[in-house]
Design a protein around this motif. Structure first.
Motif, PDB file in Angstrom:
ATOM      1  N   GLY A 181       0.838  -1.208   0.000  1.00 11.64           N
ATOM      2  CA  GLY A 181       0.000   0.000   0.000  1.00 11.64           C
ATOM      3  C   GLY A 181       0.868   1.251   0.000  1.00 11.64           C
ATOM      4  O   GLY A 181       0.612   2.210  -0.738  1.00 11.64           O
ATOM      5  N   ALA A 182       1.933   1.221   0.808  1.00  8.56           N
ATOM      6  CA  ALA A 182       2.823   2.389   0.884  1.00  8.56           C
ATOM      7  C   ALA A 182       3.507   2.612  -0.464  1.00  8.56           C
ATOM      8  O   ALA A 182       3.655   3.757  -0.901  1.00  8.56           O
ATOM      9  CB  ALA A 182       3.855   2.175   1.988  1.00  8.56           C
ATOM     10  N   ALA A 183       3.911   1.516  -1.136  1.00  8.04           N
ATOM     11  CA  ALA A 183       4.554   1.666  -2.449  1.00  8.04           C
ATOM     12  C   ALA A 183       3.566   2.277  -3.442  1.00  8.04           C
ATOM     13  O   ALA A 183       3.928   3.117  -4.256  1.00  8.04           O
ATOM     14  CB  ALA A 183       5.039   0.304  -2.947  1.00  8.04           C
ATOM     15  N   LEU A 184       2.315   1.871  -3.326  1.00  8.41           N
ATOM     16  CA  LEU A 184       1.305   2.396  -4.253  1.00  8.41           C
ATOM     17  C   LEU A 184       1.079   3.895  -4.040  1.00  8.41           C
ATOM     18  O   LEU A 184       1.013   4.661  -4.994  1.00  8.41           O
ATOM     19  CB  LEU A 184      -0.005   1.603  -4.087  1.00  8.41           C
ATOM     20  CG  LEU A 184      -1.175   2.025  -4.951  1.00  8.41           C
ATOM     21  CD1 LEU A 184      -0.822   1.995  -6.428  1.00  8.41           C
ATOM     22  CD2 LEU A 184      -2.388   1.114  -4.697  1.00  8.41           C
ATOM     23  N   VAL A 185       0.970   4.300  -2.768  1.00  2.27           N
ATOM     24  CA  VAL A 185       0.710   5.735  -2.563  1.00  2.27           C
ATOM     25  C   VAL A 185       1.939   6.590  -2.869  1.00  2.27           C
ATOM     26  O   VAL A 185       1.823   7.779  -3.114  1.00  2.27           O
ATOM     27  CB  VAL A 185       0.149   6.075  -1.152  1.00  2.27           C
ATOM     28  CG1 VAL A 185      -1.258   5.606  -1.000  1.00  2.27           C
ATOM     29  CG2 VAL A 185       1.007   5.555  -0.040  1.00  2.27           C
ATOM     30  N   SER A 186       3.116   5.962  -2.878  1.00  2.00           N
ATOM     31  CA  SER A 186       4.323   6.730  -3.244  1.00  2.00           C
ATOM     32  C   SER A 186       4.485   6.826  -4.752  1.00  2.00           C
ATOM     33  O   SER A 186       5.319   7.578  -5.236  1.00  2.00           O
ATOM     34  CB  SER A 186       5.592   6.059  -2.708  1.00  2.00           C
ATOM     35  OG  SER A 186       5.441   5.764  -1.372  1.00  2.00           O
ATOM     36  N   ALA A 187       3.742   6.018  -5.493  1.00  2.00           N
ATOM     37  CA  ALA A 187       3.898   6.011  -6.949  1.00  2.00           C
ATOM     38  C   ALA A 187       3.169   7.211  -7.560  1.00  2.00           C
ATOM     39  O   ALA A 187       2.497   7.969  -6.862  1.00  2.00           O
ATOM     40  CB  ALA A 187       3.355   4.702  -7.510  1.00  2.00           C
TER      41      ALA A 187
ATOM     42  N   MET B 230      -4.946  10.130  -7.548  1.00  2.11           N
ATOM     43  CA  MET B 230      -5.930  10.160  -6.458  1.00  2.11           C
ATOM     44  C   MET B 230      -5.764   8.892  -5.633  1.00  2.11           C
ATOM     45  O   MET B 230      -5.490   7.827  -6.195  1.00  2.11           O
ATOM     46  CB  MET B 230      -7.341  10.185  -7.033  1.00  2.11           C
ATOM     47  CG  MET B 230      -8.430  10.042  -5.988  1.00  2.11           C
ATOM     48  SD  MET B 230     -10.068  10.227  -6.734  1.00  2.11           S
ATOM     49  CE  MET B 230     -11.098  10.024  -5.277  1.00  2.11           C
ATOM     50  N   VAL B 231      -5.913   9.024  -4.332  1.00  2.00           N
ATOM     51  CA  VAL B 231      -5.955   7.820  -3.514  1.00  2.00           C
ATOM     52  C   VAL B 231      -7.270   7.803  -2.761  1.00  2.00           C
ATOM     53  O   VAL B 231      -7.690   8.787  -2.155  1.00  2.00           O
ATOM     54  CB  VAL B 231      -4.736   7.685  -2.571  1.00  2.00           C
ATOM     55  CG1 VAL B 231      -4.550   8.889  -1.690  1.00  2.00           C
ATOM     56  CG2 VAL B 231      -4.834   6.432  -1.720  1.00  2.00           C
ATOM     57  N   CYS B 232      -7.901   6.668  -2.881  1.00  2.00           N
ATOM     58  CA  CYS B 232      -9.194   6.477  -2.271  1.00  2.00           C
ATOM     59  C   CYS B 232      -8.962   5.379  -1.229  1.00  2.00           C
ATOM     60  O   CYS B 232      -8.725   4.228  -1.575  1.00  2.00           O
ATOM     61  CB  CYS B 232     -10.078   5.994  -3.407  1.00  2.00           C
ATOM     62  SG  CYS B 232     -11.741   5.953  -3.030  1.00  2.00           S
TER      63      CYS B 232
ATOM     64  N   VAL C  63       0.965  11.605   0.706  1.00  2.58           N
ATOM     65  CA  VAL C  63       0.665  12.213  -0.603  1.00  2.58           C
ATOM     66  C   VAL C  63       0.533  13.742  -0.523  1.00  2.58           C
ATOM     67  O   VAL C  63       0.400  14.402  -1.549  1.00  2.58           O
ATOM     68  CB  VAL C  63      -0.631  11.630  -1.236  1.00  2.58           C
ATOM     69  CG1 VAL C  63      -0.456  10.161  -1.552  1.00  2.58           C
ATOM     70  CG2 VAL C  63      -1.847  11.876  -0.367  1.00  2.58           C
ATOM     71  N   ALA C  64       0.616  14.282   0.699  1.00  2.00           N
ATOM     72  CA  ALA C  64       0.313  15.707   0.882  1.00  2.00           C
ATOM     73  C   ALA C  64       1.215  16.610   0.031  1.00  2.00           C
ATOM     74  O   ALA C  64       0.730  17.525  -0.630  1.00  2.00           O
ATOM     75  CB  ALA C  64       0.440  16.077   2.358  1.00  2.00           C
ATOM     76  N   ASP C  65       2.508  16.330   0.015  1.00  2.00           N
ATOM     77  CA  ASP C  65       3.431  17.204  -0.718  1.00  2.00           C
ATOM     78  C   ASP C  65       3.175  17.188  -2.213  1.00  2.00           C
ATOM     79  O   ASP C  65       3.532  18.130  -2.913  1.00  2.00           O
ATOM     80  CB  ASP C  65       4.883  16.747  -0.483  1.00  2.00           C
ATOM     81  CG  ASP C  65       5.384  17.272   0.835  1.00  2.00           C
ATOM     82  OD1 ASP C  65       4.681  18.116   1.425  1.00  2.00           O
ATOM     83  OD2 ASP C  65       6.463  16.830   1.268  1.00  2.00           O
ATOM     84  N   ARG C  66       2.592  16.098  -2.696  1.00  2.00           N
ATOM     85  CA  ARG C  66       2.358  16.004  -4.142  1.00  2.00           C
ATOM     86  C   ARG C  66       0.957  16.491  -4.521  1.00  2.00           C
ATOM     87  O   ARG C  66       0.571  16.436  -5.677  1.00  2.00           O
ATOM     88  CB  ARG C  66       2.550  14.549  -4.596  1.00  2.00           C
ATOM     89  CG  ARG C  66       4.012  14.131  -4.570  1.00  2.00           C
ATOM     90  CD  ARG C  66       4.152  12.671  -4.928  1.00  2.00           C
ATOM     91  NE  ARG C  66       3.759  11.810  -3.824  1.00  2.00           N
ATOM     92  CZ  ARG C  66       3.133  10.645  -3.943  1.00  2.00           C
ATOM     93  NH1 ARG C  66       2.805  10.207  -5.127  1.00  2.00           N
ATOM     94  NH2 ARG C  66       2.843   9.929  -2.871  1.00  2.00           N
ATOM     95  N   LEU C  67       0.191  16.948  -3.531  1.00  2.00           N
ATOM     96  CA  LEU C  67      -1.175  17.420  -3.766  1.00  2.00           C
ATOM     97  C   LEU C  67      -2.016  16.394  -4.532  1.00  2.00           C
ATOM     98  O   LEU C  67      -2.764  16.736  -5.444  1.00  2.00           O
ATOM     99  CB  LEU C  67      -1.176  18.759  -4.511  1.00  2.00           C
ATOM    100  CG  LEU C  67      -0.444  19.909  -3.833  1.00  2.00           C
ATOM    101  CD1 LEU C  67      -0.604  21.196  -4.644  1.00  2.00           C
ATOM    102  CD2 LEU C  67      -0.965  20.146  -2.420  1.00  2.00           C
ATOM    103  N   VAL C  68      -1.861  15.147  -4.152  1.00  2.86           N
ATOM    104  CA  VAL C  68      -2.664  14.079  -4.754  1.00  2.86           C
ATOM    105  C   VAL C  68      -4.033  14.118  -4.085  1.00  2.86           C
ATOM    106  O   VAL C  68      -4.133  14.298  -2.866  1.00  2.86           O
ATOM    107  CB  VAL C  68      -1.972  12.712  -4.503  1.00  2.86           C
ATOM    108  CG1 VAL C  68      -2.901  11.552  -4.785  1.00  2.86           C
ATOM    109  CG2 VAL C  68      -0.699  12.616  -5.338  1.00  2.86           C
ATOM    110  N   ARG C  69      -5.069  13.994  -4.856  1.00 11.38           N
ATOM    111  CA  ARG C  69      -6.417  14.041  -4.272  1.00 11.38           C
ATOM    112  C   ARG C  69      -6.603  12.859  -3.304  1.00 11.38           C
ATOM    113  O   ARG C  69      -6.228  11.731  -3.633  1.00 11.38           O
ATOM    114  CB  ARG C  69      -7.463  13.966  -5.376  1.00 11.38           C
ATOM    115  CG  ARG C  69      -8.856  14.251  -4.879  1.00 11.38           C
ATOM    116  CD  ARG C  69      -9.873  14.126  -5.979  1.00 11.38           C
ATOM    117  NE  ARG C  69      -9.886  15.246  -6.889  1.00 11.38           N
ATOM    118  CZ  ARG C  69     -10.870  15.501  -7.753  1.00 11.38           C
ATOM    119  NH1 ARG C  69     -11.927  14.715  -7.797  1.00 11.38           N
ATOM    120  NH2 ARG C  69     -10.823  16.527  -8.569  1.00 11.38           N
TER     121      ARG C  69
END
Ligand code: NAD
Length: 664
Positions: A400-406, A410-412, A427-433
């Motif tokens: 999961g961590a690898a996925l959110v770093s990719a 958007m991450v749901c 994901v905050a620094d990348r402004l991912v939804r």
């Protein structure tokens, strides 16, 4: 004929395995080989080799002409590859069987067939037995004597020194016994100094495969290869390349494929329900109910998403020549990280609208519902949804961590508050939804005007359905003083009559917990409550049988200082507290860090609505609880999350709006 030490056998087996299962990361460095040898899954015995052991084994394999050193152009690291096919002249099926025998010792044909699945698919047991026979003709394997009480006899490889004695002595090895088997093999067979007994330590290495176990029995169902970081990146790249063409298709085309998926899912309802029950312990009737109910949700999405994302003309605030319009475009690449407790509702609740709105989806099912997740995506592919448009990421937190770093758009996320915060931070620094559906601590208030028996039934259902493993399960009950004693008696009668047991049995009300680790949480909450003065009226402890079992538990004399009334329980435990009036009930219901749902049980709707309208919750229930509806927005307040799923708002979560200012 070659003869390998046990370490050489392990190293060679790993080279053979990785050449097939992770060809992009092959040949292997010494470090990769150490990890591969020491894997705690798909290996028997479990070992803890260090660098020197692996280097020594590689020297031996080179001397025996079954491995070579290679160095890629421009790279410093020396890597290793096997040349078994050349040295032993093996066909693919023979290679597979020999490799699995090297990694896991003596096995029955049935075991070999199942374990070889990631390398090569044998058409049948006969097919595999013929391969064994061909290997036996070449003196590479031998059939062992059948053991008393065993249906099938096992086969072992003859190319490992001393293996026969060790395997014969091994019986059915436990983890501790496996370590000593490794020592015996070394001591008896090779002429080297016996290796010190390898320490079997908790597995802190990066996971390579996931063992799916049945929580009702603790039996291993199967091992599944984990998606590692590089694979995650490759999947993300493929999804990104494929997404524009998917978004460019007409809505009707996408809807047709999702409809085909829905029909296949309906046809496979029973099989799907059984997969879920086996891997997470949900009583079979409840698994069936979930699959059937999700079909309606897919239908609703297919029918409504098109209209919600259709371009919209807007009447401008001031009259003028500029035409105003809104269009909706997909977010792009959606990562869905899922919980296990309602794998169809939660998984498809995100994946279906995300696909219909034109996104590509990387779906990471929970490690406790992996087979369900794999099945869902398999059905989608069979229905014709392109394989790169919806892909599965297998694994637990690391995956999961690898996925959110990719590189996702958007991450749901659905899961606990703690993990949700971690995901949002990463994901905050990348402004991912981000959309977060998190934990709950829903309370119910039972007013003095209810029919006590039917209220007791309904509240117990809200607390114990799915073993209490629902984000919106009732975990705290506040009962009006005037009926408290009568209600408690009726409630204990209901819970006491629950049938706890085999989740495959249609009459079972409460099955095992999906996660054994949660037993400690329940023990701690009950212990803390009792230490502070609570009384256990029903249950209160683990059930002593294999798997993860806890008795349906009812506590009284509870107060807000107790963990059971504050922290998420996520199991079959509930506390009942006496309240004087509606005001105390409302303040108690709201006395929580969570804000998912609240219920009021009363004969009078206006009384219930008056209380519910003042609660800080996303879901208000009158004479109901633990319910979600695809036509209503699903959201949590405070620690229960942010963002909305389901309903039209939930569909819009997966699109970006574009404002058009069209001057003449
Ligand atoms: P969890 O937080 O342990 O795991 C959720 C998912 O996150 C899993 O897929 C897990 O592998 C993954 N994960 C773990 N660490 C990660 C990391 N560092 N980075 C990325 N992903 C990571 O929760 P769980 O045990 O699967 O689910 C139970 C929780 O989910 C409960 O708190 C429950 O209330 C909540 N839940 C909420 C809703 C809702 O709609 N609000 C629905 C279902 C469950």
């Amino acid at each position: 004929m070659i003869e390998l030490s046990s370490e050489e056998a392990r190293v060679l087996g790993c080279l053979m395995e990785k050449a097939v299962t992770t060809p992009d990361n092959y040949p292997l460095s010494v470090n990769a080989l150490i990890n591969a040898c020491n894997q705690s899954t798909n290996r028997d015995p479990i070992v803890a080799y260090d660098e020197a052991t692996v280097e020594r084994a590689l020297d031996g394999l080179r001397e025996k002409r079954v491995s070579r050193r290679v160095r890629a152009t421009g790279q410093r690291v020396v890597k290793h590859r096997h040349v078994v096919d050349e040295a032993l002249q093996l066909s693919v099926p023979e290679y597979t069987v020999l490799g699995v025998l090297l990694l896991r010792g003596a096995q029955t044909p049935g075991e070999l067939k199942q374990r070889a699945e990631r390398w090569h698919t044998f058409r049948s047991l006969d097919d595999l037995e013929e391969t064994l026979q061909r290997l036996a003709d070449k003196d590479y394997v031998r059939q062992l004597e059948r053991r008393p009480g065993q249906k099938e006899s096992r086969w072992m490889t003859l190319i490992v020194t001393g293996a026969e004695a060790a395997f014969a002595a091994a019986g059915a090895p436990s983890v501790a016994a496996r370590a000593s088997v490794a020592t015996e093999v070394d001591g008896e067979g090779s002429n080297r100094d016996p290796m010190p007994a390898p320490a079997v330590e908790p597995d802190t290495r990066v996971e390579r495969s996931l063992e799916v176990r049945n929580p009702a029995t603790d039996e291993l169902i199967r091992s599944v290869a984990v998606t590692d970081e590089r694979e995650v990146e490759r999947k993300v790249e493929r999804a990104r390349r494929a997404q524009p063409a998917w978004a460019a298709r007409s809505y009707d085309e996408r809807a047709t494929l999702l409809r085909a998926f829905r029909d296949l899912l309906e046809a496979e309802t029973e099989e799907c329900a059984q997969i879920t029950t086996r891997e997470m312990g949900k009583p079979i009737v409840q698994s069936r109910n979930e699959v059937r109910a999700v079909l309606d949700r897919v239908d609703w999405n297919v029918e409504h998403v098109g209209a919600v994302i259709a371009p919209r003309a807007v009447a401008a605030a001031a009259p003028g020549p500029v035409e105003e319009r809104v269009t909706y475009e997909p977010v792009g690449l959606v990562a869905h990280i899922s919980a296990w407790n309602y794998p169809y509702f939660v998984g498809l609740g995100a994946v279906v609208p995300a696909l219909l709105t034109g996104n590509a989806v990387l779906y990471k099912p929970s490690e406790h519902a992996t087979l369900t997740g794999l099945r869902i995506v398999d059905i989608m592919h069979r229905a014709g949804i392109p394989v790169d448009i919806v892909q599965t990421i297998v694994g637990s937190g690391a995956a999961g961590a690898a996925l959110v770093s990719a590189e996702i758009d958007m991450v749901c996320f659905t899961g606990s508050y703690e993990t949700g915060r971690r995901v949002a931070r990463s994901v905050a620094d990348r402004l991912v939804r981000v959309q977060l559906e998190l934990g709950g601590k829903d309370g119910a208030y039972v007013c003095d005007d209810v029919d006590v028996d039917s209220a007791a039934l309904a509240v117990a259902e809200g607390a114990f359905y799915n073993g209490g493993q629902s984000c919106s399960a009732i975990e705290r009950v506040y009962v009006h003083d005037a009926i408290f004693d009568r209600f408690v008696d009726a409630f204990v009668d209901v819970v006491g009559a629950y049938r706890t047991g085999d989740p495959d049995d249609e009459h079972t009300d409460v099955g095992p917990l999906a996660r054994a680790a949660q037993l400690d949480v329940l023990d701690a909450q009950v212990g803390d409550a009792v230490a502070k003065g609570a009384r256990v009226l029903c249950g209160g402890k683990r059930i002593d049988r294999p798997g993860a079992w806890f008795e349906p538990t009812v506590l009284v004399d509870v107060d807000p200082s107790m963990s059971v009334m504050r922290d998420e329980t996520f199991g079959p435990v509930v506390g009942l507290q006496r309240v004087r009036d509606d005001t105390e009930a409302r303040l108690s219901l709201d006395d929580t860090e969570f804000g998912l749902g609240g219920s009021v049980f009363s004969a009078e709707r206006t009384r219930a609505e008056r209380i519910l309208s003042r609660l800080e919750v996303g879901n208000a229930y009158w004479n109901r609880s633990d319910r979600s509806s695809v036509t209503l927005p699903w959201s949590g307040r405070r620690h229960s999350g942010m963002g909305v799923s389901m309903s039209e708002s939930g569909i819009r979560a997966f699109v970006r709006e574009k404002a058009w200012h069209l001057g003449p």
